[in-house]
Design an enzyme around this catalytic site. Structure first.
Site, short mmCIF file in Angstrom:
data_model
loop_
_atom_site.label_atom_id
_atom_site.label_comp_id
_atom_site.label_asym_id
_atom_site.label_seq_id
_atom_site.Cartn_x
_atom_site.Cartn_y
_atom_site.Cartn_z
N GLU A 264 9.65 -10.08 -39.34
CA GLU A 264 10.78 -10.02 -38.41
C GLU A 264 10.69 -11.20 -37.45
OE1 GLU A 264 11.28 -6.54 -36.03
OE2 GLU A 264 11.29 -5.16 -37.72
N GLU A 318 23.33 -3.09 -34.49
CA GLU A 318 23.09 -1.66 -34.73
C GLU A 318 23.34 -0.89 -33.43
OE1 GLU A 318 19.46 -0.95 -37.33
OE2 GLU A 318 19.25 -3.08 -36.89
N LYS A 321 20.70 1.68 -31.34
CA LYS A 321 19.43 1.25 -30.77
C LYS A 321 19.41 1.54 -29.27
CE LYS A 321 17.38 -1.00 -34.28
NZ LYS A 321 16.00 -0.83 -34.70
N GLU A 327 19.11 -5.11 -27.42
CA GLU A 327 18.56 -4.33 -28.53
C GLU A 327 19.62 -4.00 -29.57
OE1 GLU A 327 15.48 -3.85 -28.96
OE2 GLU A 327 14.74 -4.45 -27.00
#
Length: 496
Positions: A264, A318, A321, A327
């Protein structure tokens, strides 16, 4: 005879080392699904194919996702979450059953190459950390019984919190409090030729101490170097410094043969008011420079030329999160599959942030299919354009004016151009994963008229538009960020 045998062994080892250095680095993307507005897996696969992404990391073994990737040739890294470690560690039968039910029915049509057992265990309770190696061993045993242990590698991912020191890079050392699970894990990785997987985020170091950490250094843009006082090696970016800290930590424990994989890394495109560095420009700059750096096999100062397989986080924003706004905004794409910013996965394209694609006229240009593109790539791109790309493809249906010639290249050219004109006639709108090219010659023929910016109103969403709604990305605990900052004496991170 013995001397000759030793020479053969030495030559073989040298050859393998050279091959390891010369191997081309891979760039993949993390496909997180912590959201309630994402496209279906089959549409996600079309999007991934459109952008010629060949390597994907997912965080579980969802059956619908595995089915969607079947027969695509895309290499998958799948995950066993921390919540399942107890079951996998306790009984070999659990690992066997999981492999039999969740993997074998879809393999090898779905090309699975890695299984990550647990994630960032240094941020989890010690009781969970103690389970990871037994779980890895049971998964490997299950793979061995299925004769897949040489084709599918088993590992686990870590945050930079696995280190107690990381600056200067040559002082990199693992935190002794993690030795109870880390040492047997490293032995497992070395024995089975599996990579040490690390998640690296220069963004957090800059965000939490922007007055001491150079933004250019974090973005691969520094014009001067940070010097490792122990080795004299020069570092022009934080990514390499973090990576070499892991290299030196591994060498310090005599695990020199264990390769590193970055599972990541990335940069958010939007954040809370205090997260001023979370912008589309910075996200594009970081990821573009990262991809160039990786694909060019630059390596690091301590290990120049060594391949660094890297996964960019993340495919989508997303929205589920928790935490700060950043985030939820690490995605390369919005859930409607339009681009958050331009990104070229070949590592060859120029940085070109476009926040309003409709501001650019086509200036007498059209987009058509590349003559060098493969039939399969053209078909994938055509399917996407006529589906998720919202292009009206009725003109290339039987008995319609653009149906003839009835071949994929001709149909793709019409669809590509329609998408291109509808989305501002920008470079990225003609990318199609490298199979679209711009032309100054009008490709219209007979009664088949190709659209232009003024001739057909745009009906699709702009592929490079600025965010219009809040979306989302990865969550890191405050402990992860603290480890990152503790590891770097901040005054030494500013290039001089």
């Amino acid at each position: 005879m013995i001397r000759g045998f030793r020479i053969i062994i030495f030559a073989t080892s040298l050859l393998l080392m050279i091959l390891g250095i010369c191997r081309a680095s891979k760039v993949g993307v993390c496909y997180g699904r912590n959201a309630d507005d994402l496209p279906t897996p089959d549409k996600v696969v079309q999007l991934i194919q459109l952008h010629n992404i060949k390597y994907v990391r997912m965080y579980d073994s969802n059956i619908q996702v595995l089915k969607a990737f079947a027969n695509t040739g895309i290499e998958l890294m799948i995950g066993i979450p921390n919540s399942d470690l107890l079951a996998f560690a306790q009984f070999q039968s659990n690992a066997n059953t999981w492999l039999r039910n969740s993997i074998l029915p879809y393999y090898p049509a779905t090309k699975i190459t890695y299984i990550t057992v647990g994630a960032e265990l240094t941020e989890a309770p010690n009781s969970t950390s103690a389970l990871v190696v037994p779980a890895m061993q049971n998964v490997l045993t299950a793979l061995r019984k299925a004769r897949l242990h040489k084709r599918i590698k088993v590992s686990s991912t870590h945050s930079l919190g696995v280190l107690s020191r990381s600056f200067p890079p040559s002082a990199g050392a693992f935190n002794s409090s993690h030795a109870f699970f880390l040492k047997p894990m490293l032995e497992f990785l070395a024995e089975n030729q599996s990579p040490f997987m690390i998640d690296l985020y220069p963004y957090y170091a800059y965000r939490d101490s922007s007055t001491n950490v150079s933004l250019d250094y974090a973005l691969f843009e520094a014009s001067s170097e940070v010097i490792d006082s122990n080795t004299g090696l020069l570092y022009t970016n934080m990514f390499d410094a973090q990576l070499d800290a892991i290299n030196y930590a591994l060498m310090g424990l005599n695990f020199k043969t264990v390769n590193i994989m970055v599972t990541e890394t990335g940069w958010p495109s939007k954040g809370s008011p205090k997260e001023t560095a979370a912008t589309p420009d910075n996200a594009q700059t970081y990821n573009t420079n990262l991809i160039r750096h990786v694909i060019n096999n630059t390596g690091t100062p301590a290990k120049p030329g060594v391949a660094i397989d890297t996964y960019v986080f993340s495919l989508f924003n997303e929205n589920r999160k928790p935490g700060l706004a950043s985030e939820r905004n690490w995605g390369l794409f919005f859930p409607d599959q339009t681009s958050v910013y331009n990104l070229d996965f070949t590592g060859k394209g120029a940085i070109d942030v476009t926040t309003d694609g409709n501001a650019t006229s086509s200036n007498g240009t059209w987009c058509i299919a590349s003559s060098s593109a493969s039939e399969a790539d053209l078909q994938n791109a055509l399917s996407w354009a006529c589906g998720s790309g919202n292009v009206d493809c009725s003109a290339i249906q039987p008995s319609q004016p653009c149906f003839e010639p009835d071949n994929t290249a001709s149909h793709a050219s019409y669809a590509f151009n329609s998408y291109y004109q509808q989305n501002g006639a920008t470079d990225i709108a003609c990318s199609f994963g490298g199979v679209g090219v711009r032309t100054n010659k009008n490709p219209s023929y007979d009664n088949c008229l190709y659209a232009t910016m003024g001739g057909k109103k745009a009906i699709a969403s702009n592929a490079t538009a600025s965010p219009t709604k809040s979306s989302s990305s990865p969550q890191r605990s405050s402990g992860w960020t603290q480890h990152l900052l503790i590891a770097f004496p901040l005054f030494l991170l500013v290039p001089f």
